[in-house]
Motif scaffolding. Structure first.
Motif, PDB file in Angstrom:
ATOM      1  N   GLY A   1     -21.553  17.791  69.328  1.00 19.12           N
ATOM      2  CA  GLY A   1     -22.614  18.317  68.457  1.00 19.12           C
ATOM      3  C   GLY A   1     -23.632  17.286  67.998  1.00 19.12           C
ATOM      4  N   VAL A   2     -23.665  16.129  68.625  1.00 17.84           N
ATOM      5  CA  VAL A   2     -24.642  15.131  68.171  1.00 17.84           C
ATOM      6  C   VAL A   2     -26.009  15.422  68.770  1.00 17.84           C
ATOM      7  CG1 VAL A   2     -25.194  12.687  67.950  1.00 17.84           C
ATOM      8  CG2 VAL A   2     -22.818  13.435  67.851  1.00 17.84           C
ATOM      9  N   GLN A   3     -26.039  15.831  70.023  1.00 17.69           N
ATOM     10  CA  GLN A   3     -27.348  16.223  70.564  1.00 17.69           C
ATOM     11  C   GLN A   3     -27.820  17.504  69.882  1.00 17.69           C
ATOM     12  OE1 GLN A   3     -28.798  17.173  74.936  1.00 17.69           O
ATOM     13  NE2 GLN A   3     -28.490  18.988  73.664  1.00 17.69           N
ATOM     14  N   GLN A   4     -29.033  17.450  69.424  1.00 17.71           N
ATOM     15  CA  GLN A   4     -29.634  18.610  68.801  1.00 17.71           C
ATOM     16  C   GLN A   4     -29.778  19.722  69.849  1.00 17.71           C
ATOM     17  OE1 GLN A   4     -33.500  17.358  67.802  1.00 17.71           O
ATOM     18  NE2 GLN A   4     -34.299  19.405  67.525  1.00 17.71           N
ATOM     19  N   GLN A   5     -29.522  20.971  69.429  1.00 18.39           N
ATOM     20  CA  GLN A   5     -29.598  22.077  70.386  1.00 18.39           C
ATOM     21  C   GLN A   5     -30.719  23.063  70.077  1.00 18.39           C
ATOM     22  OE1 GLN A   5     -26.416  23.407  72.360  1.00 18.39           O
ATOM     23  NE2 GLN A   5     -25.180  21.587  72.060  1.00 18.39           N
TER      24      GLN A   5
ATOM     25  N   PHE B   1     -34.719  18.727  74.526  1.00 17.46           N
ATOM     26  CA  PHE B   1     -33.400  18.927  75.132  1.00 17.46           C
ATOM     27  C   PHE B   1     -33.278  20.417  75.390  1.00 17.46           C
ATOM     28  CE2 PHE B   1     -32.538  15.515  71.837  1.00 17.46           C
ATOM     29  CZ  PHE B   1     -32.794  14.476  72.717  1.00 17.46           C
TER      30      PHE B   1
ATOM     31  N   GLY C   1     -30.353  15.585  80.827  1.00 12.58           N
ATOM     32  CA  GLY C   1     -29.132  16.387  80.794  1.00 12.58           C
ATOM     33  C   GLY C   1     -28.988  17.104  79.461  1.00 12.58           C
ATOM     34  N   PHE C   2     -27.892  17.818  79.309  1.00 12.45           N
ATOM     35  CA  PHE C   2     -27.737  18.601  78.085  1.00 12.45           C
ATOM     36  C   PHE C   2     -26.338  18.443  77.509  1.00 12.45           C
ATOM     37  CE2 PHE C   2     -27.600  22.413  75.382  1.00 12.45           C
ATOM     38  CZ  PHE C   2     -28.829  22.291  74.741  1.00 12.45           C
ATOM     39  N   GLY C   3     -26.278  18.459  76.182  1.00 14.73           N
ATOM     40  CA  GLY C   3     -25.009  18.272  75.495  1.00 14.73           C
ATOM     41  C   GLY C   3     -24.830  16.806  75.142  1.00 14.73           C
ATOM     42  N   THR C   4     -23.820  16.536  74.323  1.00 13.20           N
ATOM     43  CA  THR C   4     -23.638  15.152  73.887  1.00 13.20           C
ATOM     44  C   THR C   4     -22.940  14.279  74.934  1.00 13.20           C
ATOM     45  OG1 THR C   4     -23.632  15.925  71.609  1.00 13.20           O
ATOM     46  CG2 THR C   4     -22.816  13.688  72.005  1.00 13.20           C
TER      47      THR C   4
ATOM     48  N   PRO D   1     -24.833  13.199  79.027  1.00 13.86           N
ATOM     49  CA  PRO D   1     -25.842  12.130  79.162  1.00 13.86           C
ATOM     50  C   PRO D   1     -25.278  10.743  78.836  1.00 13.86           C
ATOM     51  CG  PRO D   1     -26.767  14.016  78.009  1.00 13.86           C
ATOM     52  CD  PRO D   1     -25.288  14.268  78.097  1.00 13.86           C
TER      53      PRO D   1
ATOM     54  N   TYR E   1     -29.566   8.573  68.008  1.00 16.57           N
ATOM     55  CA  TYR E   1     -29.160   9.357  69.177  1.00 16.57           C
ATOM     56  C   TYR E   1     -30.394   9.783  69.981  1.00 16.57           C
ATOM     57  CZ  TYR E   1     -27.432  12.748  72.378  1.00 16.57           C
ATOM     58  OH  TYR E   1     -27.157  13.387  73.559  1.00 16.57           O
TER      59      TYR E   1
ATOM     60  N   PHE F   1     -31.768   7.033  71.947  1.00  9.89           N
ATOM     61  CA  PHE F   1     -30.989   6.820  73.179  1.00  9.89           C
ATOM     62  C   PHE F   1     -31.543   7.694  74.301  1.00  9.89           C
ATOM     63  CE2 PHE F   1     -27.323   9.360  75.055  1.00  9.89           C
ATOM     64  CZ  PHE F   1     -27.303   8.676  76.259  1.00  9.89           C
ATOM     65  N   ARG F   2     -31.771   8.955  74.010  1.00 10.67           N
ATOM     66  CA  ARG F   2     -32.277   9.871  75.028  1.00 10.67           C
ATOM     67  C   ARG F   2     -33.727   9.557  75.386  1.00 10.67           C
ATOM     68  NH1 ARG F   2     -29.151  14.539  75.476  1.00 10.67           N
ATOM     69  NH2 ARG F   2     -30.450  14.922  77.293  1.00 10.67           N
TER      70      ARG F   2
ATOM     71  N   PHE G   1     -23.912  16.696  58.381  1.00 10.60           N
ATOM     72  CA  PHE G   1     -25.167  16.074  58.814  1.00 10.60           C
ATOM     73  C   PHE G   1     -25.730  16.719  60.081  1.00 10.60           C
ATOM     74  CE2 PHE G   1     -22.679  14.080  62.004  1.00 10.60           C
ATOM     75  CZ  PHE G   1     -23.561  13.651  62.975  1.00 10.60           C
ATOM     76  N   ALA G   2     -24.856  17.116  61.016  1.00 10.55           N
ATOM     77  CA  ALA G   2     -25.362  17.639  62.292  1.00 10.55           C
ATOM     78  C   ALA G   2     -26.004  19.008  62.113  1.00 10.55           C
ATOM     79  CB  ALA G   2     -24.234  17.717  63.324  1.00 10.55           C
TER      80      ALA G   2
ATOM     81  N   ARG H   1     -29.432  18.171  59.704  1.00  9.66           N
ATOM     82  CA  ARG H   1     -30.401  17.323  60.404  1.00  9.66           C
ATOM     83  C   ARG H   1     -31.581  18.135  60.938  1.00  9.66           C
ATOM     84  NH1 ARG H   1     -27.321  16.244  65.559  1.00  9.66           N
ATOM     85  NH2 ARG H   1     -27.903  18.392  65.904  1.00  9.66           N
ATOM     86  N   ASP H   2     -31.321  19.284  61.490  1.00  7.47           N
ATOM     87  CA  ASP H   2     -32.381  20.100  62.090  1.00  7.47           C
ATOM     88  C   ASP H   2     -32.970  21.111  61.116  1.00  7.47           C
ATOM     89  OD1 ASP H   2     -31.684  18.856  64.497  1.00  7.47           O
ATOM     90  OD2 ASP H   2     -30.139  20.367  64.872  1.00  7.47           O
TER      91      ASP H   2
END
Ligand SMILES: [Fe+2]
Ligand SMILES: [Fe+2]
Lengths: 331, 508
Positions: free
Chosen positions: A39-43, A59, A145-148, A151, B109, B112-113, B162-163, B166-167
């Motif tokens: 759940g770290v990558q924002q969706q 993403f 890519g997608f998801g935490t 990538p 994060y 990183f991307r 936080f997750a 955050r958005d």
């Protein structure tokens, strides 16, 4: 101020972050790997569309045709987060450093037969560009890519390939007594020698693939699945058999690295294939589309190394790949 | 027998290791392989002129970074075993760490991307490899931060969700929209925004308050990852400077584009730092220095000196930097006054500063503080004593660009609110300042897309049209929010102190 508590009346309010607890289930204590992988990558809830790709969000799950209930299921069985990754690689590079220094100090590569040295020069040194191509492709997966977890592991895989390319460079510089000409020559062979052209074409074709999971399958499963055994096992064995035992010292990392990377590649593809019949069909279709091209691209190289045995060697390698393929549900 | 190897110096060796790896593709066109690095209008004639800032090979990177990780995790393990959260100056301090976790860690994060995109996207191999190193470093930062904060999360509120927030939380749109603005721009703008404008020009204003603040306030976890990240950061700063020089040396047509980016990203970065400055002035029970003083040292002296240096490339200091300097006496107070009134809709606690702290503000900020802000705090403290802790009933109106509530005042009049409006396609958009308005007007198509939480809430898109429904949608419980004194964090902290026989702090 510092509080000094002798008795242990410090009650914990919770175990971990909500996003991790939701994935693992209440009450589970996450490993350090798990704590940073879910759940770290924002969706959702994006502010602006990318000016470089207004069709998608930054993403976006739609950058592949593979559908997952949760892309965070594409985990890495090696459980690499940054810390464990660099610590593992640093141990391996230490071993490689020792190998290189023995080989350099005692001139072990130069002690080989001139024919063998020429073979190494012709096969291994231009291969650094194929490793660079793999770096490029894995960075694509890390980026789009997608998801935490996916990538992240792709980023490790990409950096590993930069490492591989640099180790090859080092082998080249030992062989040439630091004359960079050996690299220029290898590059011009990569660019013009008919032996490399089918592979270079395939690598360049892979650079324009937009579906990151298709690219994962092509690069990390098919291309690596054929070329790594061909170059770092069969060719390696061939050199060792003919008196080049020291060569195995400078390629040790490649063999270890590949055996390990396969676990990640297979696990992620297996997970995606197991998710749905649609995914399975898609993956199988990509495999059918690309595998003949990969074999085709490897053939001139195999012919150069094994002459009359080339078809057998490619056959053996592709049997092994088919066996892996069956195990991970690609059929 | 081996001939004697030729001697190569480090630079030559590094160049051979990396530079020759790439090639001009012919089976596919270079523009198809690298589709994104031309549309911004930056012209690069010769990518080989790129000076590699790091000169790191992969094996050296593994080695150095592994040494750092071994030390870092040994300290974090010890930190947890020894319950070192008891060593912080005061539980109010934890709110500074919450801001980091909620606002900054997610950006690590995203960085990183974003840098992976650059590590794939630039057609020059040298630039690509440099971005790849930064990408994996940023991955390190988000992970070490989560591992460091994991222990705090076990005890303090404001970390666990936080997750989710955050958005979705209105105040976290400030850092989030900043980074998304950069990553949705083209590759050259992204690297200018982050590597130069942020990491090179403004980084001291982030690092110093947080990391020195952590050290002053007994927070070993943050101090440890902060100092451990410092050597990564110095690489990133070098990259930032290199990229600016590279663009400007490649083609003179690049200058106006770069200048416009520097103007934009200075202002966007400065607005974001208002949040950091507020943290440093208000959330650090042991002060490092005031925002005003930090601004003078790190911008008025160092920042301006840097731009004097860059004048030889034709660059001038960013637009509106003098406005930022005028605002140094008020921005953090205006911000805290706002958060104080709206903290019941955040995963943070707020409070009225102690008497001692108010006097520190008077000394640091002078007359303006005593005439404008101190009376407000005294008034709210009075209400609080009567049991009427002041909270706003609605969410604030926020700037369409920086997403900060529109509380800023006119550059030359700290009592007069500033709100500027741009109309685009029949809709009015409000901005906090001329700096933000210029940004909007330059790319209205981009900024009219902004996700503005308060608007979304009142349209009912966030769980319902009330603050209560919104909080539920954010997964924030009442006890995790609002006034610090009497909060769960406060009570827990006082309990710990009581066990150790130290006197409890009285509320202000
Ligand atoms: Fe970072
Ligand atoms: Fe603004």
């Amino acid at each position: 101020m510092s509080i000094d508590i002798k008795t242990t009346k410090i009650e914990q309010r919770r175990i971990t972050f909500d996003n991790v607890a939701e994935k693992l289930g209440e009450g589970k204590i996450p490993s350090r790997y798990q704590e940073v992988m879910y759940g770290v990558q924002q969706q959702d809830v994006f502010h602006y569309r990318p000016t470089w790709d207004p069709e998608h969000e930054v993403f976006d799950a739609d950058r592949t045709d593979i559908k997952m209930q949760d892309f965070d299921d594409l985990t890495d069985p090696r459980h690499y987060y940054y810390g464990t990754y660099v610590i593992q690689r640093s141990k391996q590079q230490e071993a490689m450093e020792k190998n290189f220094s023995v080989v350099e100090k005692r001139g072990l590569l130069h002690a080989m037969d001139g024919d063998l040295i020429e073979k190494i020069r012709k096969v291994i040194i231009p291969f650094r560009h194929a490793e660079w191509g793999a770096n490029n492709n894995n960075l694509f997966i890390a980026a789009y890519g997608f998801g935490t977890p996916m990538p992240i592991a792709a980023d490790f895989q990409g950096m590993d390939r930069l490492g591989n390319a640099q180790y090859i460079t080092r082998i080249g510089l030992i062989l040439s007594n630091n004359d960079p000409e050996i690299l220029d020559r290898a590059k011009s062979e990569w660019l013009d020698d008919p032996m490399w052209q089918p592979l270079r074409k395939l690598v360049e074709d892979s650079f324009v693939i937009k579906d990151w999971f298709e690219l994962h399958l092509l690069q990390n499963f098919l291309l690596d699945g054929v070329l790594q055994p061909l170059v770092f096992q069969y060719f390696d064995d061939e050199i060792v058999k003919h008196g080049g035992a020291s060569f195995a010292m400078v390629t040790e990392f490649f063999v270890e690295w590949f055996a390990e990377a396969v676990r990640w590649t297979d696990h992620t593809i297996k997970t995606a294939a197991g998710e749905s019949a649609e995914n399975q069909a898609l993956l199988a279709g990509w495999k059918d589309k690309w595998l003949p091209e990969v074999k085709n691209a490897a053939m001139p190289l195999a012919e150069y190394i094994f002459a009359g045995r080339s078809a057998d060697v490619i056959g053996e390698i592709s049997n092994r790949l088919e066996a892996r393929s069956g195990k991970i549900g690609l059929g | 027998m081996a001939a004697k190897p030729r001697r190569l110096n480090l630079t030559q060796k590094y160049q051979l290791m990396t530079r020759g790896l790439d090639w001009e593709t012919t089976y596919q066109s270079m523009d198809d392989v690298f589709p994104y690095d031309k549309y911004e209008g930056i012209k690069i004639k010769d990518w080989d002129k790129w000076q590699d800032p790091f000169r790191l090979t992969m094996d050296a990177y593994w080695k150095y970074q592994a040494e750092k990780e071994r030390k870092l995790y040994a300290i974090l393990d010890g930190f947890a075993q020894n319950n070192s959260q008891l060593n912080i100056s005061d539980a109010r301090y934890m709110n500074a760490v919450k801001i980091w976790m909620q606002g900054v860690t997610p950006l690590e994060y995203a960085a990183f991307r974003g840098f992976a995109m650059l590590g794939r996207g630039f057609r020059g191999a040298g630039a690509r490899v440099a971005c790849q190193f930064q990408s994996i470093d940023e991955m390190r930062h988000y992970q070490t931060q989560m591992h460091a904060f994991s222990h705090y999360n076990k005890y303090f509120n404001g970390f666990r969700q936080f997750a989710r927030i955050r958005d979705r939380a209105w105040y976290l749109s400030i850092p989030k929209s900043y980074f998304e603005d950069a990553v949705t721009a083209g590759p050259f703008e992204l690297i200018t925004a982050i590597s130069f404008s942020f990491e090179y020009v403004l980084t001291n204003l982030l690092f110093m308050p947080f990391v020195s603040g952590a050290a002053y306030n007994g927070d070993m976890a943050t101090t440890t990852f902060g100092f451990s990240a410092q050597s990564d950061e110095s690489r990133h700063m070098t990259l930032g400077l290199e990229v600016i020089k590279f663009m400007l040396e490649q083609d003179e047509g690049n200058l106006p584009i770069v200048q416009q980016w520097l103007d934009k990203w200075f202002w966007r970065g400065y607005r974001l730092l208002g949040l950091v400055g507020t943290m440093m002035d208000y959330m650090l029970p042991k002060k490092v220095m005031s925002w005003r003083q930090a601004w003078e040292i790190y911008w008025e002296e160092s920042g301006m000196a840097l731009f004097n240096d860059l004048a030889r490339y034709g660059l001038r200091p960013p637009k509106y930097h003098e406005v930022a300097t005028k605002e140094k006496y008020r921005i953090t107070h205006e911000f805290w006054c706002t958060i104080y009134q709206f903290s019941h809709a955040t995963a943070l606690y707020t409070w009225i500063p102690t008497e001692e702290e108010l006097d520190w503000f008077s000394a640091e900020y002078g007359e303006l503080f005593d005439t404008v802000y101190r009376p407000r705090y005294e008034y709210w403290a009075e209400l609080d004593r009567k049991g009427e802790r002041f909270f706003q009933k609605r969410l604030p109106v926020v700037c369409n660009v920086c997403q900060i509530p529109i509380f800023h005042t006119m550059p030359d009049d700290p009592l007069m609110n500033c709100c500027l409006v741009s109309e685009y396609k029949g809709t009015k958009h409000q901005m906090c300042s001329q700096g933000c308005k210029d940004i909007f007007d330059h790319e209205p198509e981009k900024y009219c897309q902004a996700y503005i939480p308060p608007q979304q809430i009142y349209q009912g898109n966030c769980g319902g049209a009330t603050l209560e429904a919104y909080k539920e949608w954010l997964h924030i419980k009442d006890e995790e929010t609002g006034e610090y004194y009497g909060s769960e964090d406060h009570i827990m902290w006082e309990g710990w102190k009581a066990q150790s026989g130290k006197p409890a702090d009285a509320p202000a």
